[in-house]
Design an enzyme around this catalytic site. Structure first.
Site, PDB file in Angstrom:
ATOM      1  N   ASN A  11       5.551   5.946   3.582  1.00 53.50           N
ATOM      2  CA  ASN A  11       4.479   6.881   3.976  1.00 53.50           C
ATOM      3  C   ASN A  11       3.864   6.578   5.336  1.00 53.50           C
ATOM      4  O   ASN A  11       3.057   7.361   5.834  1.00 53.50           O
ATOM      5  CB  ASN A  11       3.378   6.960   2.898  1.00 53.50           C
ATOM      6  CG  ASN A  11       3.920   7.489   1.596  1.00 53.50           C
ATOM      7  OD1 ASN A  11       4.536   8.560   1.578  1.00 53.50           O
ATOM      8  ND2 ASN A  11       3.729   6.778   0.514  1.00 53.50           N
ATOM      9  N   TYR A  23      -6.515   5.870   7.665  1.00 48.48           N
ATOM     10  CA  TYR A  23      -5.415   5.223   8.394  1.00 48.48           C
ATOM     11  C   TYR A  23      -5.439   5.444   9.903  1.00 48.48           C
ATOM     12  O   TYR A  23      -4.606   4.880  10.612  1.00 48.48           O
ATOM     13  CB  TYR A  23      -4.075   5.680   7.805  1.00 48.48           C
ATOM     14  CG  TYR A  23      -3.891   5.255   6.369  1.00 48.48           C
ATOM     15  CD1 TYR A  23      -3.839   3.905   6.030  1.00 48.48           C
ATOM     16  CD2 TYR A  23      -3.800   6.196   5.340  1.00 48.48           C
ATOM     17  CE1 TYR A  23      -3.696   3.498   4.707  1.00 48.48           C
ATOM     18  CE2 TYR A  23      -3.649   5.803   4.012  1.00 48.48           C
ATOM     19  CZ  TYR A  23      -3.596   4.453   3.710  1.00 48.48           C
ATOM     20  OH  TYR A  23      -3.455   4.044   2.400  1.00 48.48           O
ATOM     21  N   ALA A  78       2.673   0.762   0.191  1.00 43.42           N
ATOM     22  CA  ALA A  78       2.422   0.600  -1.246  1.00 43.42           C
ATOM     23  C   ALA A  78       3.307  -0.471  -1.873  1.00 43.42           C
ATOM     24  O   ALA A  78       2.965  -1.022  -2.929  1.00 43.42           O
ATOM     25  CB  ALA A  78       2.629   1.936  -1.952  1.00 43.42           C
ATOM     26  N   HIS A  81       2.048  -3.966  -3.129  1.00 42.84           N
ATOM     27  CA  HIS A  81       1.469  -4.221  -4.446  1.00 42.84           C
ATOM     28  C   HIS A  81       2.508  -4.237  -5.565  1.00 42.84           C
ATOM     29  O   HIS A  81       2.155  -4.422  -6.722  1.00 42.84           O
ATOM     30  CB  HIS A  81       0.401  -3.151  -4.736  1.00 42.84           C
ATOM     31  CG  HIS A  81      -0.432  -2.816  -3.531  1.00 42.84           C
ATOM     32  ND1 HIS A  81      -1.241  -3.749  -2.919  1.00 42.84           N
ATOM     33  CD2 HIS A  81      -0.521  -1.677  -2.770  1.00 42.84           C
ATOM     34  CE1 HIS A  81      -1.821  -3.190  -1.856  1.00 42.84           C
ATOM     35  NE2 HIS A  81      -1.395  -1.937  -1.747  1.00 42.84           N
ATOM     36  N   ASP A  88      11.149 -11.441  -1.957  1.00 46.80           N
ATOM     37  CA  ASP A  88      12.296 -12.349  -2.067  1.00 46.80           C
ATOM     38  C   ASP A  88      13.152 -12.302  -0.807  1.00 46.80           C
ATOM     39  O   ASP A  88      13.693 -13.331  -0.381  1.00 46.80           O
ATOM     40  CB  ASP A  88      13.151 -11.990  -3.292  1.00 46.80           C
ATOM     41  CG  ASP A  88      12.524 -12.432  -4.602  1.00 46.80           C
ATOM     42  OD1 ASP A  88      11.494 -13.149  -4.575  1.00 46.80           O
ATOM     43  OD2 ASP A  88      13.057 -12.064  -5.669  1.00 46.80           O
ATOM     44  N   HIS A 101      -2.240  -4.510   7.319  1.00 46.68           N
ATOM     45  CA  HIS A 101      -2.659  -3.259   6.678  1.00 46.68           C
ATOM     46  C   HIS A 101      -3.676  -2.581   7.573  1.00 46.68           C
ATOM     47  O   HIS A 101      -4.613  -3.236   8.066  1.00 46.68           O
ATOM     48  CB  HIS A 101      -3.280  -3.519   5.304  1.00 46.68           C
ATOM     49  CG  HIS A 101      -2.335  -4.193   4.376  1.00 46.68           C
ATOM     50  ND1 HIS A 101      -1.299  -3.518   3.789  1.00 46.68           N
ATOM     51  CD2 HIS A 101      -2.232  -5.484   4.007  1.00 46.68           C
ATOM     52  CE1 HIS A 101      -0.592  -4.370   3.067  1.00 46.68           C
ATOM     53  NE2 HIS A 101      -1.137  -5.570   3.197  1.00 46.68           N
ATOM     54  N   LEU A 102      -3.509  -1.295   7.756  1.00 48.40           N
ATOM     55  CA  LEU A 102      -4.454  -0.538   8.571  1.00 48.40           C
ATOM     56  C   LEU A 102      -5.829  -0.519   7.917  1.00 48.40           C
ATOM     57  O   LEU A 102      -6.852  -0.708   8.573  1.00 48.40           O
ATOM     58  CB  LEU A 102      -3.934   0.895   8.743  1.00 48.40           C
ATOM     59  CG  LEU A 102      -2.616   0.990   9.527  1.00 48.40           C
ATOM     60  CD1 LEU A 102      -1.742   2.089   8.955  1.00 48.40           C
ATOM     61  CD2 LEU A 102      -2.888   1.216  10.987  1.00 48.40           C
ATOM     62  N   SER A 103      -5.834  -0.270   6.622  1.00 48.52           N
ATOM     63  CA  SER A 103      -7.108  -0.153   5.905  1.00 48.52           C
ATOM     64  C   SER A 103      -7.504  -1.515   5.333  1.00 48.52           C
ATOM     65  O   SER A 103      -6.671  -2.425   5.222  1.00 48.52           O
ATOM     66  CB  SER A 103      -6.966   0.857   4.762  1.00 48.52           C
ATOM     67  OG  SER A 103      -6.033   0.391   3.797  1.00 48.52           O
ATOM     68  N   ARG A 108     -10.907  -1.154  -1.309  1.00 48.17           N
ATOM     69  CA  ARG A 108     -10.363   0.060  -1.938  1.00 48.17           C
ATOM     70  C   ARG A 108     -10.086  -0.187  -3.432  1.00 48.17           C
ATOM     71  O   ARG A 108     -10.657  -1.107  -4.015  1.00 48.17           O
ATOM     72  CB  ARG A 108      -9.104   0.473  -1.168  1.00 48.17           C
ATOM     73  CG  ARG A 108      -9.410   0.750   0.320  1.00 48.17           C
ATOM     74  CD  ARG A 108      -8.188   1.208   1.079  1.00 48.17           C
ATOM     75  NE  ARG A 108      -7.707   2.487   0.571  1.00 48.17           N
ATOM     76  CZ  ARG A 108      -6.496   2.978   0.858  1.00 48.17           C
ATOM     77  NH1 ARG A 108      -5.661   2.290   1.631  1.00 48.17           N
ATOM     78  NH2 ARG A 108      -6.126   4.144   0.374  1.00 48.17           N
ATOM     79  N   ARG A 112      -4.974  -2.300  -5.177  1.00 47.81           N
ATOM     80  CA  ARG A 112      -4.562  -2.679  -3.812  1.00 47.81           C
ATOM     81  C   ARG A 112      -4.986  -4.104  -3.454  1.00 47.81           C
ATOM     82  O   ARG A 112      -4.707  -4.587  -2.367  1.00 47.81           O
ATOM     83  CB  ARG A 112      -5.162  -1.712  -2.779  1.00 47.81           C
ATOM     84  CG  ARG A 112      -4.649  -0.296  -2.901  1.00 47.81           C
ATOM     85  CD  ARG A 112      -5.192   0.594  -1.795  1.00 47.81           C
ATOM     86  NE  ARG A 112      -5.167   1.983  -2.192  1.00 47.81           N
ATOM     87  CZ  ARG A 112      -4.095   2.781  -2.096  1.00 47.81           C
ATOM     88  NH1 ARG A 112      -2.974   2.344  -1.583  1.00 47.81           N
ATOM     89  NH2 ARG A 112      -4.152   4.036  -2.503  1.00 47.81           N
TER      90      ARG A 112
HETATM   91  C1  DQA Z   1      -1.581   0.160   3.532  1.00 46.89           C
HETATM   92  C2  DQA Z   1      -2.413  -0.081   2.280  1.00 46.89           C
HETATM   93  C3  DQA Z   1      -1.592   0.198   1.024  1.00 46.89           C
HETATM   94  O1  DQA Z   1      -2.391  -0.017  -0.131  1.00 46.89           O
HETATM   95  C4  DQA Z   1      -1.141   1.638   1.021  1.00 46.89           C
HETATM   96  O2  DQA Z   1      -0.322   1.882  -0.101  1.00 46.89           O
HETATM   97  C5  DQA Z   1      -0.431   2.017   2.281  1.00 46.89           C
HETATM   98  C6  DQA Z   1      -0.968   1.544   3.552  1.00 46.89           C
HETATM   99  C7  DQA Z   1      -2.435   0.036   4.826  1.00 46.89           C
HETATM  100  O3  DQA Z   1      -1.841  -0.073   5.892  1.00 46.89           O
HETATM  101  O4  DQA Z   1      -3.660   0.064   4.763  1.00 46.89           O
HETATM  102  O5  DQA Z   1       0.530   2.780   2.271  1.00 46.89           O
HETATM  103  O6  DQA Z   1      -0.552  -0.822   3.596  1.00 46.89           O
END
Ligand code: DQA
Length: 147
Positions: A11, A23, A78, A81, A88, A101-103, A108, A112
């Site tokens: 994504n 994001y 994602a 998680h 591995d 991670h951007l967020s 959250r 996560r």
């Molecule tokens: C993410 C955080 C993840 O929880 C989420 O599923 C993403 C983006 C982030 O960059 O904040 O797809 O990795």
């Protein structure tokens, strides 16, 4: 020359239009371009890779073990998680990596809060938007100078 691989998980190809309040407004090409330019100025080569598919990401990480990659910057999306397989792969190739991670995943949903990557990473950056990749890159460039 240090070769750095930046891996973006599922994504993240939608950055720029995907929930920009979480994001950010930059798209993936803009982020990758900035990283490539900075790496070049620092005398390193930077290759960026994105996939929405876990097995393809595992394959790319395995390839990094064979192609001279010296450092990995990874946002597993994602799969952070869920993916024992990607963890591995990173353990197998033994390439130092930073998780980005951007967020701020800790601010959250609770699902996560757990990552399969953080305990084997050099470090983790989260909540700083696309700047997080740039900070990780600064570290990688300095680490490359030392080695
Ligand atoms: C993410 C955080 C993840 O929880 C989420 O599923 C993403 C983006 C982030 O960059 O904040 O797809 O990795």
């Amino acid at each position: 020359m240090l070769r750095i691989l930046v891996v973006h998980g599922p994504n993240l190809n939608l950055l720029g239009t995907r929930e920009p309040s979480i994001y950010g407004a930059d798209n993936l090409d803009q982020i990758n371009q900035r990283l490539r330019t900075r790496a070049q100025a620092g005398g390193a080569e930077l290759v960026a890779f994105q996939s929405n598919t876990e097995g393809i990401l595992v394959d790319r990480l395995q390839e990094a073990g064979r192609d001279g990659t010296g450092f990995v910057i990874i946002n597993p999306g994602a799969y952070t998680h869920t993916s024992v397989a990607m963890r591995d792969a990173l353990s197998a190739v033994k390439i130092p990596f930073i998780e980005v991670h951007l967020s701020n995943v800790f601010a959250r949903e609770s699902f996560r809060h757990h990552s399969y990557f953080t305990d084997i990473a050099v470090g983790m950056v989260c909540g700083l938007g696309a700047k997080g990749y740039e900070l990780a890159l600064e570290y990688a460039l300095q680490a490359g100078e030392r080695s």
